[in-house]
Write a protein that holds these residues in place. Sequence first.
Motif, PDB file in Angstrom:
ATOM      1  N   ILE A 135       0.775  -1.217   0.169  1.00 26.24           N
ATOM      2  CA  ILE A 135      -0.205  -0.083   0.066  1.00 26.24           C
ATOM      3  C   ILE A 135       0.818   1.319  -0.008  1.00 26.24           C
ATOM      4  CG2 ILE A 135      -1.986   1.424   1.087  1.00 26.24           C
ATOM      5  CD1 ILE A 135      -2.696  -1.478   2.147  1.00 26.24           C
ATOM      6  N   PRO A 136       1.961   1.366   0.783  1.00 23.22           N
ATOM      7  CA  PRO A 136       2.696   2.476   0.692  1.00 23.22           C
ATOM      8  C   PRO A 136       3.416   2.731  -0.639  1.00 23.22           C
ATOM      9  CG  PRO A 136       2.917   1.373   2.757  1.00 23.22           C
ATOM     10  CD  PRO A 136       2.201   0.409   1.995  1.00 23.22           C
ATOM     11  N   GLU A 137       3.853   1.372  -1.299  1.00 20.77           N
ATOM     12  CA  GLU A 137       4.470   1.577  -2.690  1.00 20.77           C
ATOM     13  C   GLU A 137       3.305   2.179  -3.585  1.00 20.77           C
ATOM     14  OE1 GLU A 137       7.851  -1.511  -3.467  1.00 20.77           O
ATOM     15  OE2 GLU A 137       5.880  -2.399  -3.110  1.00 20.77           O
ATOM     16  N   ALA A 138       2.077   1.585  -3.561  1.00 23.68           N
ATOM     17  CA  ALA A 138       1.013   2.319  -4.308  1.00 23.68           C
ATOM     18  C   ALA A 138       1.074   3.815  -4.345  1.00 23.68           C
ATOM     19  CB  ALA A 138      -0.148   1.536  -4.075  1.00 23.68           C
ATOM     20  N   PHE A 139       0.810   4.154  -3.111  1.00 20.16           N
ATOM     21  CA  PHE A 139       0.645   5.545  -2.608  1.00 20.16           C
ATOM     22  C   PHE A 139       1.951   6.492  -3.234  1.00 20.16           C
ATOM     23  CE2 PHE A 139       0.379   9.219   0.214  1.00 20.16           C
ATOM     24  CZ  PHE A 139      -0.816   9.820  -0.063  1.00 20.16           C
ATOM     25  N   TRP A 140       3.006   5.982  -3.036  1.00 23.30           N
ATOM     26  CA  TRP A 140       4.253   6.493  -3.538  1.00 23.30           C
ATOM     27  C   TRP A 140       4.052   6.791  -5.184  1.00 23.30           C
ATOM     28  CZ3 TRP A 140       7.900   5.129  -7.270  1.00 23.30           C
ATOM     29  CH2 TRP A 140       9.043   5.726  -6.943  1.00 23.30           C
ATOM     30  N   LEU A 141       3.603   5.892  -5.700  1.00 21.43           N
ATOM     31  CA  LEU A 141       3.503   5.883  -7.136  1.00 21.43           C
ATOM     32  C   LEU A 141       2.619   7.089  -7.395  1.00 21.43           C
ATOM     33  CD1 LEU A 141       2.886   2.205  -8.297  1.00 21.43           C
ATOM     34  CD2 LEU A 141       5.140   3.546  -8.841  1.00 21.43           C
TER      35      LEU A 141
END
Lengths: 457, 457
Positions: free
Chosen positions: A372-378
Amino acid sequence: MPIKVISGTALHTPTRGRLEVLENVHILVDETGRISEILPSDHPRLAEVRAHAEAQGNLTELQQGQFLLPGFVDLHIHAPQWPQLGKALDASLEVWLQKYTFPLEARYSDLAFAREVYEGLVEALLANGTTTAVYFATIHLEASLALAEICLTKGQRALVGKVAMDDTGQCPDFYRDADASTAVNETRAFIQGVRELAGCEDPLVRPVITPRFIPSCTDSLLEGLGNLAEQMDCLVQTHCSESDWESRFVQERFGASDTAVLSRFGLLRQNTILAHSNFVSDEDLTAIQHKGAAIAHCPLSNFYFANAVFPLRAALDKNVHVGLGSDISAGHSPSILDGCRHALLASRARQSGIDPRLPPDERGISGSAVSIPEAFWLATAGGGEALGLPIGKFVLGYKFDALVLDLNTPGSNVGWFPNLDTLEDLFQKLVLNATRSNIVMVWVDGAIVARSPSIHL
Amino acid sequence: MPIKVISGTALHTPTRGRLEVLENVHILVDETGRISEILPSDHPRLAEVRAHAEAQGNLTELQQGQFLLPGFVDLHIHAPQWPQLGKALDASLEVWLQKYTFPLEARYSDLAFAREVYEGLVEALLANGTTTAVYFATIHLEASLALAEICLTKGQRALVGKVAMDDTGQCPDFYRDADASTAVNETRAFIQGVRELAGCEDPLVRPVITPRFIPSCTDSLLEGLGNLAEQMDCLVQTHCSESDWESRFVQERFGASDTAVLSRFGLLRQNTILAHSNFVSDEDLTAIQHKGAAIAHCPLSNFYFANAVFPLRAALDKNVHVGLGSDISAGHSPSILDGCRHALLASRARQSGIDPRLPPDERGISGSAVSIPEAFWLATAGGGEALGLPIGKFVLGYKFDALVLDLNTPGSNVGWFPNLDTLEDLFQKLVLNATRSNIVMVWVDGAIVARSPSIHL
């Protein structure tokens, strides 16, 4: 002294995959819209800063249940397709393009129609928290300039491209540039026009050279646009290796991949935005990384039209710039929060595979799932890096492009149980369940650009 | 004379995959909450019917931009998991269960906690348009009865199950039934309790026998619950063939599939609801169809925890009953409209496959994609058929479980361009982009159960 002070708890992902909670901070914004200081709640100068900002009417204090997030970056939007958002997605790509999309895009020769649609689009995207938008417009110079002007007026950070497409075999007669030189000349005029509108020093809106995709452009057009990018030092965007048909077409025409062909024509440059890129090879990814170009991952429309799932993990592992695109209207959602969710689902489909009859190790591609933090970073800092812009996180010198998510709006599906949830838990709940109805205030460059009528701020 | 008249344009899918537009009709509802007549706009008795209803204050007239849809049927909800909606989905299934889910479910021994959560849950689901909900509660008799009572009080059509789970090897010490006979006895008491609360003639809320899943139940418990289902003529729900681990576990324990084992214990019955069923074989599907059981397809949680995609098209081709489940909270969205979208995405992932390196015909499973009207049918009439209840479409004798979608609410992402869109187009836009914020009124059994404060009706 800052021109604006925002106090509250901010959630962001300054590096890929890492959530940082800035609890009870005061963010100071200077007259250029940049973050000049971030003060913790025990900072000795806090009382003075607050008193000054309050006296000037420049203090915004988030309330209980409100959280500050970076604004969203949408790297791939077809602005003229806004009226057909959510329509005709049961159709084949061929029918979707020829019966619906090209006739709709052709209507933007009508400037009044264009203005009406584009005003609604930019307002809706801002209300959904999209503070930076990368647009394909249409082939029409005037309507495309109108989109740039509307972004400026409404305060949305934007990159806008007049679409170039001249191949008589691939583009319909009623919707294409007259020929390559006309398309190049109008693109040049468009770049000049946008730069006149927006200025050249730290402009809010920038032009982008926009060959629709390789199949719709003649060699002359691709060459002319590549030269233009170099001459005018202008960003480029296009589609890349989206589907079976498209990547095979390019392979047959040039004996090379989309990425290699774009590079050959001088279109693979620093911060070139390549939409999709589902069928890129490892070699293509290396080339994209080497040039500093970027991929707009569009997971929702890929489910409908791409025939496969983008190798996101492979791209991230190679340090390729990647952000998210809504791909309106092949993607039916204008929300980049939805984009995060779809990136998660696509990555998990890639990880698990789809066919329960196969043994697990032949079914999917292990290690594909993103967090989820990776998706938000994207959706935020990753998109900023893709564009080479100082946006997407709360860091000194970065632009204050931000939004307030409010858990207590009517129609909220975000449940917060303060006795059970940490702020890390809440972050996940926000990414997975917040909607436009939770977004109550949006800033670009430190200026308020959207505000819910019901906001308690 | 009817007790209620609703006028407007209704959109529904009375048969699978077929949208029917009932333009400008008057729907008459009798005192049992059933649709007694549907009058077209030129019906000779219309003036009389309208005048009578208006005089009684029983006429509801939809306004421009408002559309009537059947209420949604959610076939699979873990009610106690509501507080962790959207949380811990980056964790593995093992961590998700042991660290988060079981400790949370164990808390429902506290009746006050249970009541507070369940009231919020039922209100939220009604506001999202879920007029019929099929719930797993917890192992606690009192709290599970409280859920049934809350559904009754708030007017939600519901099937509620006290969870049964007694296997000491698979269930944690702090959260399991004492033994098989206790679990069976408490399930019997639960069934009696719900029937006393709700009555037996056309009850709004019904009990369901709920073995959690085969791995968490001993043979004695499965056998006892199968007998109880027959003795008390009670519905059954459980999980079926969800993941690699689960289906292998059952295969190793019994040398048979979940479906076969459930059948052996008398748990595969008319309208038994089998959540997931991703790993069912063709033979299993035939058995499910033959018994008149049904599958709750939970596409969102499947992306996270199932290891593969449910063979939806195969089930539909065999005329197996299938509807949608949110699978709260392994599924993070409480919206069955989201469920439609996720069913579309899962079916398209299954159709296309995921690995661009494979040739197209080895990548996916051709023919898997479902259409937007098929997805909506799953969410409404399909769910009704799964349960054997007269709900999910606007047909004489069916219950008036319905909702109003309003395009003009603040925060709406549904764009309607009446000059460009047919009502069929608009239907697609609603299914793909409407959210809770568009739902302004909800009825169950002809009674209003949710109403947006901003409604213009």
